[in-house]
Design a protein around this motif. Structure first.
Motif, PDB file in Angstrom:
ATOM      1  N   GLY A 305       0.915  -1.385   0.371  1.00  0.00           N
ATOM      2  CA  GLY A 305       0.320   0.611  -0.164  1.00  0.00           C
ATOM      3  C   GLY A 305       0.972   1.271   0.133  1.00  0.00           C
ATOM      4  N   GLN A 306       2.289   0.997  -0.551  1.00  0.00           N
ATOM      5  CA  GLN A 306       3.547   2.516  -0.040  1.00  0.00           C
ATOM      6  C   GLN A 306       3.056   3.124  -1.429  1.00  0.00           C
ATOM      7  OE1 GLN A 306       6.778   1.711  -0.312  1.00  0.00           O
ATOM      8  NE2 GLN A 306       7.697   3.994   0.465  1.00  0.00           N
ATOM      9  N   LYS A 307       2.573   4.508  -1.430  1.00  0.00           N
ATOM     10  CA  LYS A 307       1.995   5.292  -2.666  1.00  0.00           C
ATOM     11  C   LYS A 307       3.343   5.194  -2.992  1.00  0.00           C
ATOM     12  CE  LYS A 307      -1.285   7.675  -0.707  1.00  0.00           C
ATOM     13  NZ  LYS A 307      -2.139   8.915  -0.197  1.00  0.00           N
ATOM     14  N   LEU A 308       3.737   5.603  -4.100  1.00  0.00           N
ATOM     15  CA  LEU A 308       5.071   5.247  -5.597  1.00  0.00           C
ATOM     16  C   LEU A 308       4.764   6.040  -6.441  1.00  0.00           C
ATOM     17  CD1 LEU A 308       6.447   1.434  -4.960  1.00  0.00           C
ATOM     18  CD2 LEU A 308       7.381   3.944  -3.531  1.00  0.00           C
ATOM     19  N   LEU A 309       5.841   5.893  -7.313  1.00  0.00           N
ATOM     20  CA  LEU A 309       5.594   6.688  -8.213  1.00  0.00           C
ATOM     21  C   LEU A 309       6.526   6.199  -9.859  1.00  0.00           C
ATOM     22  CD1 LEU A 309       6.257  10.674  -9.116  1.00  0.00           C
ATOM     23  CD2 LEU A 309       7.618   9.228 -10.937  1.00  0.00           C
ATOM     24  N   VAL A 310       5.801   6.121 -11.010  1.00  0.00           N
ATOM     25  CA  VAL A 310       6.932   5.192 -12.155  1.00  0.00           C
ATOM     26  C   VAL A 310       6.406   6.384 -12.790  1.00  0.00           C
ATOM     27  CG1 VAL A 310       6.035   3.727 -14.180  1.00  0.00           C
ATOM     28  CG2 VAL A 310       4.957   2.917 -11.447  1.00  0.00           C
ATOM     29  N   LYS A 311       8.073   6.365 -13.166  1.00  0.00           N
ATOM     30  CA  LYS A 311       8.070   7.430 -14.242  1.00  0.00           C
ATOM     31  C   LYS A 311       8.858   7.330 -15.258  1.00  0.00           C
ATOM     32  CE  LYS A 311      11.161  11.554 -14.883  1.00  0.00           C
ATOM     33  NZ  LYS A 311      11.713  12.642 -14.632  1.00  0.00           N
ATOM     34  N   ASP A 312       8.010   7.432 -16.986  1.00  0.00           N
ATOM     35  CA  ASP A 312       8.440   6.613 -17.967  1.00  0.00           C
ATOM     36  C   ASP A 312       8.930   7.678 -18.960  1.00  0.00           C
ATOM     37  OD1 ASP A 312       7.902   4.406 -17.131  1.00  0.00           O
ATOM     38  OD2 ASP A 312       5.826   4.146 -18.635  1.00  0.00           O
ATOM     39  N   ALA A 313       9.873   7.678 -19.534  1.00  0.00           N
ATOM     40  CA  ALA A 313      10.587   8.484 -20.760  1.00  0.00           C
ATOM     41  C   ALA A 313      12.032   7.831 -21.684  1.00  0.00           C
ATOM     42  CB  ALA A 313      11.661   9.416 -19.544  1.00  0.00           C
ATOM     43  N   TRP A 314      11.251   8.462 -22.408  1.00  0.00           N
ATOM     44  CA  TRP A 314      12.618   8.193 -23.766  1.00  0.00           C
ATOM     45  C   TRP A 314      13.929   9.353 -24.054  1.00  0.00           C
ATOM     46  CZ3 TRP A 314      11.999   4.510 -26.989  1.00  0.00           C
ATOM     47  CH2 TRP A 314      11.182   3.666 -26.971  1.00  0.00           C
ATOM     48  N   PHE A 372      14.463   3.615 -24.204  1.00  0.00           N
ATOM     49  CA  PHE A 372      13.310   3.774 -22.982  1.00  0.00           C
ATOM     50  C   PHE A 372      13.821   3.928 -21.206  1.00  0.00           C
ATOM     51  CE2 PHE A 372       9.337   2.140 -20.428  1.00  0.00           C
ATOM     52  CZ  PHE A 372       8.929   2.775 -20.743  1.00  0.00           C
ATOM     53  N   GLN A 373      13.533   3.968 -20.732  1.00  0.00           N
ATOM     54  CA  GLN A 373      13.549   4.231 -19.096  1.00  0.00           C
ATOM     55  C   GLN A 373      12.657   4.800 -18.012  1.00  0.00           C
ATOM     56  OE1 GLN A 373      17.013   3.720 -17.987  1.00  0.00           O
ATOM     57  NE2 GLN A 373      18.012   4.407 -20.258  1.00  0.00           N
ATOM     58  N   ARG A 374      12.549   3.549 -17.236  1.00  0.00           N
ATOM     59  CA  ARG A 374      11.341   3.921 -16.447  1.00  0.00           C
ATOM     60  C   ARG A 374      12.156   3.587 -15.050  1.00  0.00           C
ATOM     61  NH1 ARG A 374       7.048  -0.078 -16.981  1.00  0.00           N
ATOM     62  NH2 ARG A 374       6.305   1.136 -18.536  1.00  0.00           N
ATOM     63  N   ILE A 375      11.551   4.460 -14.238  1.00  0.00           N
ATOM     64  CA  ILE A 375      11.900   4.488 -12.557  1.00  0.00           C
ATOM     65  C   ILE A 375      11.029   4.295 -11.968  1.00  0.00           C
ATOM     66  CG2 ILE A 375      14.494   5.703 -13.147  1.00  0.00           C
ATOM     67  CD1 ILE A 375      12.993   8.212 -11.890  1.00  0.00           C
ATOM     68  N   ILE A 376      10.432   4.181 -10.836  1.00  0.00           N
ATOM     69  CA  ILE A 376       9.977   3.633  -9.299  1.00  0.00           C
ATOM     70  C   ILE A 376      10.517   4.231  -8.673  1.00  0.00           C
ATOM     71  CG2 ILE A 376       8.922   1.898  -8.282  1.00  0.00           C
ATOM     72  CD1 ILE A 376       8.071   0.478 -10.381  1.00  0.00           C
ATOM     73  N   THR A 377       9.906   5.613  -7.785  1.00  0.00           N
ATOM     74  CA  THR A 377      10.747   5.388  -6.806  1.00  0.00           C
ATOM     75  C   THR A 377       8.829   6.290  -5.826  1.00  0.00           C
ATOM     76  OG1 THR A 377       9.782   8.501  -7.608  1.00  0.00           O
ATOM     77  CG2 THR A 377      11.995   7.504  -8.086  1.00  0.00           C
ATOM     78  N   VAL A 378       9.464   6.664  -4.573  1.00  0.00           N
ATOM     79  CA  VAL A 378       8.792   7.259  -3.585  1.00  0.00           C
ATOM     80  C   VAL A 378       7.810   8.173  -4.000  1.00  0.00           C
ATOM     81  CG1 VAL A 378       8.474   7.686  -0.817  1.00  0.00           C
ATOM     82  CG2 VAL A 378      10.197   6.710  -1.437  1.00  0.00           C
TER      83      VAL A 378
END
Length: 616
Positions: A305-314, A372-378
């Motif tokens: 249930g922790q809130k996270l952010l997915v960021k996709d970018a080229w 293409f890169q994807r990161i997941i952060t707090v």
């Protein structure tokens, strides 16, 4: 970071400007070999057996049509026959259907145009849903850019050609760009898009990716029916990855509407997927330009249930991947923290190089490769400009500057300090994380001590340092350093002080607008003049406390002093300068940060700083 809702729709002229210099032609082989693995010989025979072909000619297509409308139904029937014979018409929960759409009005979100495609391949499945037309009159409620795999424009043979001087193909590409722009916007997991221009005897393939557009020459599909068959099979593919869709982003749409979704991350060590549940169906931040980074940000939660952010970018291949910088920032107080990442370099659908035709001998395709890169952060709080009180905004600014110093000490320079890249740490956040520094996608390893001259310019115009702007294009402009980032923090403060509260300082509106000017010299010049002048107590809106006013004036004086010191070292930036004095200035880094943080600390907790501000 907020949802990038388009308030002004793009015009066709905007699209022409956007595609300028981005369009390249490919050799015929690119299109004729496309999807070769998707249609083996046995399947090709099966499909041809269902088509009315004699001596290589599709008999159902009029030989000499008077109008292009004469082609709609015959082409739709042929395309549907290919889809059905290939097995793509229906598989499990996915369907594909060729439809005539000339005269239908498809709902547009980002382009101001009444143009609709002539033929589409309508789809159901993971990435598709009925168009969201609530409150929009006159648009089709069952068909839109949300539920098509491909669009096609129909023309007559005599109206088109491959003569580059006449630029007919270029206009076809620009017209197709209207549809591509909508599909990228309304199918947020789109990685690339392919469309067709089709006539009574010829077909052209057009591909939009985040580096630009590639188009094929006109190919006679009567002479080469296999190419048309392969293109239709590929563009109606059941595996969505073949269509240019990222199948690690998944939704459920049991009644034709997406109800919930998830982002899947593959772990190479365990060879298992980790599921991150979407908290909203759509990205909360996205850019709608056709080319470039095409950033998408998703609000998700993990299994706990922790809130996270997915960021996709080229990202460009000359850019340090954000996950590399974030790894160096692990456990740094006040800096965005990395949870997971994915780098698709070297994969078929994760690098533009793999999507483009391979150049033949003597060919040169001018485009910037992107990965293409994807990161997941707090997931943190809102942007700093969403403040309500003086105390909260100054505390957030203070902790973000302290985090920046930690980041610099770890060898990373942020390079894009802006209002959007400073977030609140959340309600009742303790000192150190009241403000969080995020978005390291243009951050770089600190090298200005070794390379004092560097033409690289990145950042957000409104908060870029005046020296970097004024020196753009000059041969001896100094490299971006931590002092430029500290100046960016100052401009963030100035925007907070003047641009988000009600006040009577009429001069400030024009000044703030010029700070964001697209002209480097205008933006840099007005900032330099501001630092050179006197900032008076009476010029600062009265809603701020006296302690805050004193801090703003002191910060102004500090940055003005730095500007003068740098100018004494670098001169006009047209001649080589001695780097030793610049190194001596950088040696005072700890004192510079300490002085600024002390200014803000003295303003924090001022009587009245917790009252609600009169926000603009």
């Amino acid at each position: 970071m907020v949802n990038d809702k388009t308030t002004i729709l793009a015009s066709f002229e905007d699209i022409q400007r956007e595609t300028k210099g981005r369009i390249v032609s490919a050799k015929e082989r690119w299109a004729t070999t496309m999807y070769s693995e998707s249609v083996p010989e046995e399947l090709m025979k099966k499909i041809k057996a269902k088509l009315n072909i004699t001596n290589g000619r599709f008999n159902d297509v009029p030989n000499d049509p008077n109008m292009k409308s004469d082609l709609y139904d015959p082409l739709v029937n042929i395309i549907q026959s290919i889809i059905t014979a290939s097995g793509n018409a229906k598989y499990k929960n996915s369907t594909r259907e060729a439809m005539r759409t000339r005269g239908k009005r498809l709902h547009k979100q980002v382009v101001n145009s009444e143009i609709s495609p002539d033929i589409v391949i309508k789809a159901t499945g993971n990435s598709f849903e009925l168009p969201r037309t609530d409150g929009v009159e006159g648009v089709d409620a069952t068909l839109g850019y949300t539920n098509v795999t491909c669009v096609m424009e129909v023309k007559l043979d005599h109206t088109t050609n491959d003569d580059e001087d006449l630029r007919v193909a270029r206009r076809e590409v620009q017209r197709m760009a209207i549809h591509a722009k909508e599909i990228f916007a309304q199918q947020p997991n789109r990685l690339f898009f392919r469309g067709l221009v089709i006539m009574e005897s010829r077909v052209r393939l057009i591909q939009f990716d985040r580096a630009g557009v590639v188009y094929s020459p006109l190919i006679n599909y009567h002479d080469d029916p296999d190419t048309l068959i392969r293109l239709v099979v590929g563009l109606s593919s059941i595996p969505e990855v073949d269509l240019g869709l990222d199948d690690t982003i998944r939704w459920n749409a049991p009644e034709g509407r997406k109800t919930h979704g998830a982002v899947m991350m593959f772990d190479e060590k365990t060879e298992k997927y980790t599921k991150y549940r979407m908290r909203n169906l759509d990205p909360f931040f996205k850019h709608d330009e056709l080319f470039g980074r095409a950033t998408r940000m998703w609000d998700v939660a993990d299994a706990d249930g922790q809130k996270l952010l997915v960021k996709d970018a080229w990202i460009g291949t000359r850019t340090t991947p954000e996950h590399v910088s974030l790894k160096k920032a692990v456990d740094l107080l006040g800096v965005q923290q990395l949870v997971d990442h994915e780098d698709r370099a070297g994969t078929e659908f994760g690098e533009i190089d793999y999507l483009r035709p391979s150049p033949e001998k003597g060919d040169f395709y001018d485009f910037e490769n992107r990965i293409f890169q994807r990161i997941i952060t707090v997931r943190y709080g809102d942007q700093i400009n969403s403040f309500k009180t003086e105390a909260t905004v100054l505390a957030a600014l203070r902790d973000a500057i302290a985090a920046h110093e930690r980041l610099v000490n770890a060898g990373i320079l942020h390079c894009d300090i802006s209002q959007g890249n400073i977030l609140f740490g959340g309600s009742n956040a303790p000192e150190g994380i009241r403000g969080i520094l995020i978005d390291l996608d243009v951050a770089m390893e600190i090298m200005y001590d070794k390379n004092p001259i560097d033409p690289r310019t990145v950042g957000t115009r409104s908060s870029q340092s005046q020296l970097l702007l004024r020196g753009q294009g000059l041969p001896y402009r100094p490299a971006h350093d931590y002092l430029d980032d500290l100046e960016s923090f100052f401009w963030v403060l100035i925007h907070i002080i003047f641009d988000h509260v009600q006040h009577s300082q009429k001069w400030a509106k024009g000044f703030i607008a010029l700070c964001s000017s697209t002209d480097n010299l205008d933006s840099g010049g007005v900032k330099r003049a501001f630092l050179d002048g006197n900032l008076l107590d009476s010029q600062i809106p009265d809603c701020w406390t006296q302690e805050c006013k004193d801090m703003v004036i002191a910060f102004h004086g500090f940055m003005g002093s730095i500007a003068i010191q740098k100018e004494c070292i670098i001169g006009t930036m047209t001649e080589e300068w001695d780097p030793a004095p610049m190194h001596e200035l950088h040696a005072q880094k700890a004192d510079h940060y300490g002085e600024i943080l002390e200014m803000i600390d003295e303003a924090l907790g001022a009587p009245g700083s917790n009252r609600q501000l009169p926000l603009a």
